[in-house]
Design a protein around this motif. Sequence first.
Motif, PDB file in Angstrom:
ATOM      1  N   VAL A 167       0.613  -1.150  -0.047  1.00 14.78           N
ATOM      2  CA  VAL A 167       0.016  -0.097   0.112  1.00 14.78           C
ATOM      3  C   VAL A 167       0.783   1.239  -0.089  1.00 14.78           C
ATOM      4  CG1 VAL A 167      -1.793   1.413   1.472  1.00 14.78           C
ATOM      5  CG2 VAL A 167      -1.851  -1.232   1.205  1.00 14.78           C
ATOM      6  N   PRO A 168       0.713   2.149  -0.828  1.00 12.04           N
ATOM      7  CA  PRO A 168       1.595   3.364  -0.868  1.00 12.04           C
ATOM      8  C   PRO A 168       1.398   4.045   0.319  1.00 12.04           C
ATOM      9  CG  PRO A 168       0.398   3.145  -2.906  1.00 12.04           C
ATOM     10  CD  PRO A 168      -0.453   2.256  -2.079  1.00 12.04           C
ATOM     11  N   PRO A 169       2.457   4.728   0.883  1.00 12.79           N
ATOM     12  CA  PRO A 169       2.404   5.644   2.109  1.00 12.79           C
ATOM     13  C   PRO A 169       1.811   6.916   1.829  1.00 12.79           C
ATOM     14  CG  PRO A 169       4.643   5.605   1.108  1.00 12.79           C
ATOM     15  CD  PRO A 169       3.845   4.610   0.354  1.00 12.79           C
ATOM     16  N   PRO A 170       1.119   7.299   2.605  1.00 10.83           N
ATOM     17  CA  PRO A 170       0.577   8.812   2.714  1.00 10.83           C
ATOM     18  C   PRO A 170       1.542   9.689   2.011  1.00 10.83           C
ATOM     19  CG  PRO A 170       0.834   8.336   5.094  1.00 10.83           C
ATOM     20  CD  PRO A 170       1.343   7.104   4.268  1.00 10.83           C
ATOM     21  N   GLY A 171       1.057  11.013   1.521  1.00  6.10           N
ATOM     22  CA  GLY A 171       1.976  11.971   0.954  1.00  6.10           C
ATOM     23  C   GLY A 171       2.745  12.619   1.934  1.00  6.10           C
ATOM     24  N   TRP A 172       2.453  12.835   3.171  1.00  6.42           N
ATOM     25  CA  TRP A 172       3.356  13.577   4.132  1.00  6.42           C
ATOM     26  C   TRP A 172       4.606  12.543   4.652  1.00  6.42           C
ATOM     27  CZ3 TRP A 172       2.652  10.284   8.211  1.00  6.42           C
ATOM     28  CH2 TRP A 172       1.614   9.689   8.530  1.00  6.42           C
ATOM     29  N   SER A 173       4.397  11.151   4.341  1.00  6.13           N
ATOM     30  CA  SER A 173       5.180  10.446   4.937  1.00  6.13           C
ATOM     31  C   SER A 173       6.716  10.447   4.180  1.00  6.13           C
ATOM     32  CB  SER A 173       4.583   8.873   5.175  1.00  6.13           C
ATOM     33  OG  SER A 173       5.913   7.771   5.424  1.00  6.13           O
ATOM     34  N   ARG A 174       7.464   9.974   4.705  1.00  6.95           N
ATOM     35  CA  ARG A 174       8.936   9.780   4.034  1.00  6.95           C
ATOM     36  C   ARG A 174       9.273   8.656   3.934  1.00  6.95           C
ATOM     37  NH1 ARG A 174      12.880  14.512   7.094  1.00  6.95           N
ATOM     38  NH2 ARG A 174      11.344  16.178   6.831  1.00  6.95           N
TER      39      ARG A 174
END
Length: 259
Positions: free
Chosen positions: A225-232
């Motif tokens: 699952v792709p990480p959220p946009g704010w995650s590094r």
Amino acid sequence: MDAYDEGSGARHGPDTPSRPAPPPEQVPADSAGPHQPGEPRTGIAALSLRHQIVVALTLAVVAIGVCVHLGMTFLHVAPANTVTKAHGEAVDDWIYPEFEQNWKLFAPNPLQQNISIQVRAGVRGPDGMTLTTGWYDLSAEDGQAIDGNLLPSHTQQNELRRAWDFFVATHDSENRPVGLRGSLSESYLRRIMVLRLDREHAVRAATGGAGVLERVQVRSRTSNVPPPGWSREKVTTTPSYRELPWWKVSQDEVAGGVR
């Protein structure tokens, strides 16, 4: 001589009329504590002594059963401890399969992967040639059936996922069965594939008409699952596949005679 009442400070002589005693306080009938003779009994008290004993024993058994069930459920979802290590088999026998919980107390483990179950079939046509169908993404079809459905069935939500989990838990990385439940998981998963392929009219799609389903092959497609946009966090979204060997399908299974 006048008499003197120390409590009230009043004097009472021979000519002083005595005050009447206040009437006793009236107690409502419904607030009386003990049962009054002659009143009809209600509830359990109206039963005979034998029936009262039966009711009391029944309530005690129900209360004990509820306490045991709550205790077993707590031990099932709780982290590993001394009790579960010593009596884990008894807890599993109580929980499975009716009361299974798919979560862990104090340690939730949300899924971080999308797993799709796909199947294709080998179909023998009227000319005797065997044709191979394309891959049918059954998980995607279930997802479409659930999307926007306020009351999706348990079959749409869980049947395919649980069948795959059952297979993975009873096979090693080389798809070899581990333990006695391996063959059962294969039969269960294969049966679901045959039913779903029949629902998809795979035989008619491959042969244009009459044909016979001879074998099926199952694979899983796993992607993170792709990480959220704010995650590094950096994760790959390239899917990986686990492809099972071809399974032969008996004609009894195709005809629905195998349960």
